[in-house]
Design an enzyme around this catalytic site. Structure first.
Site, short mmCIF file in Angstrom:
data_model
loop_
_atom_site.label_atom_id
_atom_site.label_comp_id
_atom_site.label_asym_id
_atom_site.label_seq_id
_atom_site.Cartn_x
_atom_site.Cartn_y
_atom_site.Cartn_z
N GLY A 286 -10.32 25.32 -2.57
CA GLY A 286 -10.21 23.88 -2.70
C GLY A 286 -11.22 23.29 -3.67
N ASP B 2 -20.76 25.66 5.68
CA ASP B 2 -19.32 25.93 5.56
C ASP B 2 -18.99 27.34 6.05
OD1 ASP B 2 -16.71 25.25 5.00
OD2 ASP B 2 -16.82 25.83 2.90
#
Length: 642
Positions: A20, A133
């Site tokens: 992304g 993350d």
């Protein structure tokens, strides 16, 4: 970029990843004649100066890490003002691919992987680097089962909003509650995310999933995870406790370091767990044979002595008979005196324990020969912690002795940092606040030419203030220089799509989603359904979503251009829900539908405590979901037809 040479050194060979935030390529390091991985930021992030500065700062910090379980960062640079990172090239799979292939991983194998992840995180945290993350996609497994954690540099600088479609949805599944609230994130956030990864490794599922990123983030804040052993019974109890401790909502309730977590995992003894469950098999024939053999080995005199003892025992059975008769008499007395009370207990009046502490409530119930069980503990802004809110059965009802009375107990108010809704439209702000756990306060309109019409320009409490969930939030809405005009939506169904789009523009409304679906009853390009529904009063500028016919279905779904075509098969769902407002004060009830049209409010009213009503809702799409909030608390959250 294939064939390009970056920094006169790294020759791009092939594209190997598409995330992304970045594109990943394999490249040849011409200077050292080795294969490396090059991660190049997407163009939309390359123009943000602050992002680039933070990217370089954090990438340099990540490059300072040197650990066998961390992907090494070799170099950083730019190409056409777009930053890139040169990293160690790893041959193998990421953990996400392994979970997809194997489903539920074996607990012992999963723990071996987790210990290596803990080692990597402990090293990073000692260098004051927080990953931010942690997810299966960022955990690589080599062919010899060595773990490599990646994306330290980029993950640490991510400042994107969770509402960006298609970008952060994969990460929000692993968000910590702190990340979901937008508050300060530290190393304990990484441990929460690792808990989500552990849950998925052992069950094949993430603990929280919803239709929108915001709804998923709210589940991390509000919901409790389903115990993983209910999905995979093979998970040992101690390992489940570790997972649930990592998924604690409050950081202080989790393991306080990756090393502490590693120590807990090291103590798990899978071999001991197996041995404890082994059964001892006894062969009676073998024991008798061994006894006979042992007796034969005894001297003759000893065998004769044993026989004499046996004869004596046969002559002395009277005490044993008397003992048996005594026991039978005792059992008969117990049966006559106590069994009727157990089988046919007396009826007692249930006392009122609401407003009492848990201890006082249990004592009062025990005095009436009743038992107490805490059904659930809930946050409540009005009732102090540890006080009984409600009970079942209600006071003055009849109940058999020794049975349970179930109580709901207050945990007191739950405080969070107030999020900002400034800049949202009026309706978007109301839905967001409801899903976050607040109720709607006063709405005031202010004439101004500085802000778009019908957007939030002020709120009370203000953003960042520590406030209890369930608090009414006041909003100030921009009105423009003229009064906001309202439009009564006509019925667009059955009309030509182009004509309806023109009517929407003429009414001062905006065109929302246009959703095509095949139909055997409605001609092509004719509107089938609309949202909001006909005769709904909306503000000028409001978006109207339309479902229109594509005509009869042909041999298949045209998807060569990547267009997703909706089908009428099971598209619409109707659900009638019974809603009970708990006894006590009047409370706001809000109903939200999350479906193909997004999250939308369909009902909001004040209801008296200890009252009930039914509501029939309609949602569209296979993932359509119904949510009911009472006093800012999520009471019902289920799929249509569930």
């Amino acid at each position: 970029m294939i064939g390009e040479v970056l920094s006169n050194r790294y020759e791009i060979v092939a594209k190997i990843g598409d995330g992304g935030m970045a594109l990943v390529y394999s490249a040849k390091d011409i200077l050292l004649n080795r294969l490396v991985a090059v991660k190049v930021l997407r163009d939309q992030y390359a123009s943000d100066r602050e992002f680039i500065e933070r990217f370089h700062r954090e990438a340099q910090a990540a490059a300072s890490l040197s650990h066998p379980n961390v992907v090494n960062v070799y170099d950083v640079g730019t190409i056409n003002q777009t930053p890139f990172i040169v990293m160690e090239y790893i041959e193998g799979q990421n953990l996400s691919e392994i979970i997809v292939e194997q489903g539920q991983l074996e607990p012992e194998y999963a723990v071996k992987i987790l210990l290596q992840i803990c080692s990597a995180l402990a090293h990073a945290h000692r260098h004051n680097i927080v990953h931010r993350d942690i997810k299966p996609h960022n955990i690589l497994i080599t062919k010899d089962n060595q773990v490599k954690v990646t994306d330290f540099g980029i993950a640490a600088v991510s400042s994107m909003s969770i509402t960006q479609t298609g970008v952060v949805l994969g990460s929000v599944l692993y968000f910590s509650p702190e990340q979901a609230r937008g508050t300060k994130v530290d190393h304990l956030s990484d441990l929460y995310s690792l808990g989500v990864v552990m849950y998925e490794m052992l069950t094949g599922k993430v603990p929280f999933r919803a239709d929108t990123p915001i709804s998923t983030a709210l589940k991390h804040i509000q919901d409790l995870p389903k115990p993983p052993s209910q999905i995979n019974p093979a998970i040992p109890l101690e390992l489940e406790r570790i997972i649930l401790k990592l998924l604690a909502k409050k950081p202080e309730d989790r393991f306080q370091s990756a090393q502490e977590l590693s120590d807990a995992l090291e103590k798990l003894d899978f071999d001991a767990g197996i041995e404890k469950t082994q059964k001892l098999t006894i062969d009676p024939d073998q024991i008798l044979e061994e006894l006979k053999e042992g007796e034969e080995d005894l001297p003759v005199a000893s065998r004769v002595k044993k026989k004499r003892k046996k004869k004596k025992k046969k002559k002395n059975r009277l005490p044993l008979i008397l003992l048996v008769l005594l026991l039978l008499s005792g059992l008969t007395y117990v049966f006559i005196e106590f069994i009727p009370n157990v089988l046919f207990p007396e009826d007692v009046v249930v006392p009122d324990v609401t407003g009492l502490t848990v201890e006082a409530a249990e004592k009062l119930l025990n005095e009436r020969n009743l038992k107490m069980a805490v059904e659930i503990e809930v946050f409540d802004n009005d009732i102090p912690k540890g006080i009984v809110i409600s009970q079942d059965p209600r006071p003055n009802r009849m109940k058999k002795e020794h049975q349970y009375v179930y109580v709901r107990v207050s945990k007191g108010p739950e405080f969070v940092d107030m999020p900002s809704v400034v800049g949202m439209s009026n309706r978007e702000a109301q839905v967001f606040l409801t899903q976050f756990g607040f109720t709607l306060g006063d709405i005031k309109f202010e004439q101004t030419a500085e802000h778009p019409i019908n957007t939030v320009i002020g709120q009370n409490p203000e953003p960042g203030v520590n406030v209890a969930l369930g608090t009414p939030i006041d909003l100030v809405i921009s009105q423009g220089l003229d009064a906001i005009s309202l439009v009564l939506l006509p019925d667009f169904r059955g009309q030509n799509l182009d004509d309806v789009r023109q009517q929407i523009a003429d009414l001062g409304l905006k065109e929302g989603a246009l959703i095509p679906e095949y139909s055997t009853t409605t001609p092509k390009d004719v509107v089938i359904e609309q949202d909001p529904p006909p005769r709904t009063e909306v503000e000028v500028g409001w978006k109207v979503n339309l479902v229109y016919s594509q005509g009869l279905p042909t041999g298949g779904r045209p998807d060569s251009e990547g267009i997703h075509h909706w089908t009428t098969d099971g598209a619409w769902h109707t659900e009638t829900v019974n809603i009970y407002v708990p006894e006590g004060r009047d409370q706001e009830v809000a109903i939200i539908i999350v479906d193909d049209f997004g999250a939308r409010e369909v009902y909001r009213e004040i209801h008296k405590g200890d009252s009930s009503f039914t509501y029939t809702a309609r949602g569209r799409g296979a993932q359509a979901r119904l949510q009911v909030y009472i006093g800012g608390r999520l009471f019902i959250d289920r799929d249509f037809g569930e």
